[in-house]
Design a protein around this motif. Structure first.
Motif, short mmCIF file in Angstrom:
data_model
loop_
_atom_site.label_atom_id
_atom_site.label_comp_id
_atom_site.label_asym_id
_atom_site.label_seq_id
_atom_site.Cartn_x
_atom_site.Cartn_y
_atom_site.Cartn_z
N LEU A 2 1.39 23.85 -8.99
CA LEU A 2 0.17 22.51 -9.66
C LEU A 2 1.13 22.05 -10.99
O LEU A 2 2.12 22.73 -11.93
CB LEU A 2 -0.34 23.63 -10.80
N VAL A 3 1.29 20.68 -10.93
CA VAL A 3 1.57 19.80 -12.33
C VAL A 3 0.87 19.16 -12.83
O VAL A 3 -0.53 18.46 -12.11
CB VAL A 3 2.59 18.68 -11.85
N THR A 4 0.29 19.31 -14.24
CA THR A 4 -0.47 18.72 -15.11
C THR A 4 -0.41 17.19 -15.33
O THR A 4 0.98 16.83 -15.51
CB THR A 4 -0.62 19.31 -16.26
N GLY A 5 -0.90 16.59 -15.93
CA GLY A 5 0.12 15.51 -16.07
C GLY A 5 0.30 14.65 -14.61
O GLY A 5 1.58 14.24 -15.15
N ALA A 6 -0.12 14.61 -13.72
CA ALA A 6 0.90 14.05 -12.30
C ALA A 6 0.10 12.51 -11.69
O ALA A 6 0.60 12.22 -10.76
CB ALA A 6 0.59 15.61 -11.39
N SER A 7 -0.75 12.12 -12.41
CA SER A 7 -0.69 10.73 -12.09
C SER A 7 0.03 9.77 -12.17
O SER A 7 -0.03 8.86 -11.13
CB SER A 7 -2.38 10.28 -12.15
N ARG A 8 1.26 9.78 -12.31
CA ARG A 8 1.69 8.61 -13.22
C ARG A 8 3.28 9.04 -14.22
O ARG A 8 3.23 10.60 -14.27
CB ARG A 8 1.14 7.82 -14.48
N TYR A 14 -4.79 15.68 -12.79
CA TYR A 14 -5.35 14.08 -13.75
C TYR A 14 -6.37 14.68 -14.84
O TYR A 14 -7.17 15.75 -15.02
CB TYR A 14 -5.40 13.34 -12.62
N GLY A 15 -5.99 14.23 -15.81
CA GLY A 15 -7.22 14.04 -16.73
C GLY A 15 -8.48 12.92 -16.26
O GLY A 15 -9.79 13.60 -17.13
N SER A 16 -7.68 11.93 -16.25
CA SER A 16 -9.11 10.66 -16.64
C SER A 16 -8.58 10.19 -15.43
O SER A 16 -10.03 9.01 -14.33
CB SER A 16 -9.25 10.16 -17.65
N ASN A 17 -7.88 9.53 -14.77
CA ASN A 17 -7.28 8.52 -13.42
C ASN A 17 -7.26 9.07 -12.93
O ASN A 17 -6.45 9.57 -11.75
CB ASN A 17 -5.68 8.03 -14.71
N GLU A 18 -8.31 9.20 -11.63
CA GLU A 18 -8.67 10.06 -10.70
C GLU A 18 -7.38 9.24 -9.34
O GLU A 18 -7.06 9.70 -8.36
CB GLU A 18 -9.89 9.92 -9.61
N ALA A 19 -7.71 7.50 -10.13
CA ALA A 19 -7.99 6.38 -8.41
C ALA A 19 -5.57 7.00 -8.68
O ALA A 19 -5.44 6.49 -8.16
CB ALA A 19 -7.85 5.72 -8.87
N ALA A 21 -5.64 17.00 -5.51
CA ALA A 21 -5.76 16.58 -6.51
C ALA A 21 -6.48 17.08 -7.42
O ALA A 21 -8.39 17.79 -6.38
CB ALA A 21 -6.23 14.87 -6.87
N ILE A 22 -6.68 17.51 -8.44
CA ILE A 22 -7.67 18.17 -9.47
C ILE A 22 -7.91 17.42 -11.00
O ILE A 22 -7.17 17.00 -11.15
CB ILE A 22 -7.26 20.00 -9.45
N GLY A 23 -9.21 17.34 -11.36
CA GLY A 23 -9.45 16.36 -12.34
C GLY A 23 -9.98 17.28 -13.77
O GLY A 23 -10.85 18.45 -13.44
#
Length: 253
Positions: free
Chosen positions: A10-16, A37-42, A60-62
């Motif tokens: 599990l990697v938090t903040g992994a959207s960018r 991701y916190g808010s950027n699902e895309a 993905a998990i938000g």
């Protein structure tokens, strides 16, 4: 076969940014990766797709961090995604936010918010995740070089949150050590990410100054940090625990 084949991460903040770099590297090494991701699902879905395109497995998990009940809600989402196999091998606490106000200007709301995301969330994610973490597992907390050098005074509150994370890392290594679980902190320096794009990518003079901080004469990349995390997550990192690892490219030398 990758060195992390059969592992779940599990990697938090992994959207960018750094988080995405870490998630993609762990995926290439064979781990099944939960991309938080916190808010950027895309953007998170783009990370999942990139991992899949490279032959890996991810989902993905938000969940917003820094709010009451955030850790419990994130783990509930993780459990729902993985089904009966709730086991975890690697937890990377990467998600974090900066501050926009100086020491003179910062207010209580901003101060509390940066501590809630950068310090409180990793603490309770580890506390509630410990029962899911298999013996011999790994926790990696993403810190900063600023916790060991007062190079940017306007980032004082941010550096304080990461200093607390460093202390947490050392103590947690003692708590979880009997189970063969290692806990380490990796400290990036200036990294070329979207968060720094406004000043780092668009201003050649600022980039040159940033590169000059490093003994290697360049700005770091997410892949530079991901490589260090991948080592700690692998069996090769089994004898390293409780450490703050300078991954600033020699900026603090």
């Amino acid at each position: 076969m990758g060195v992390l084949e059969g592992k779940t991460a599990l990697v938090t903040g992994a959207s960018r940014g750094i988080g995405r770099g870490i998630a993609e590297r762990l995926g290439r090494e064979g781990a099944r990766v939960a991309v938080h991701y916190g808010s950027n699902e895309a953007a998170a879905k783009e990370t999942v797709e990139a991992i899949a395109a490279a032959g890996g497995e991810a989902f993905a998990i938000g969940q917003e961090l820094g709010v009451p009940g955030d850790a419990a809600a994130l783990w509930a989402a993780f459990d729902a995604a993985v089904g009966e196999d709730r086991g975890l091998d690697i937890l990377v606490n990467n998600a974090g936010i900066g501050v926009s106000s100086s020491f003179e200007a910062i207010g209580e709301e901003e101060y509390d918010r940066v501590f809630a995301v950068n310090t409180k969330a990793p603490f309770f994610l580890a506390q509630l995740g410990a029962e899911r973490l298999r013996d011999g597992g790994r926790i990696v907390n993403v810190s900063t070089g600023l916790s060991h050098a007062a190079m940017m005074p306007d980032l004082m509150a941010y550096a304080m949150t990461k200093s607390a994370l460093d202390i947490f890392t050392r103590y947690l290594s003692k708590v979880l050590g009997p189970r063969g679980i290692t806990v380490n902190a990796v400290a990036p320096g200036i990294i070329d990410t979207d968060m720094n794009a406004a000043w780092l990518r668009d201003d050649p003079e600022a980039r040159a100054q940033a590169a000059a901080y490093s003994a290697l004469g360049r700005v770091g990349t997410p892949q530079d940090i991901a490589a260090v995390v991948a080592f700690l997550a692998s069996d090769d990192g089994r004898w390293v625990t409780g450490q703050w690892i300078d991954a600033t490219g020699g900026s603090l030398a």
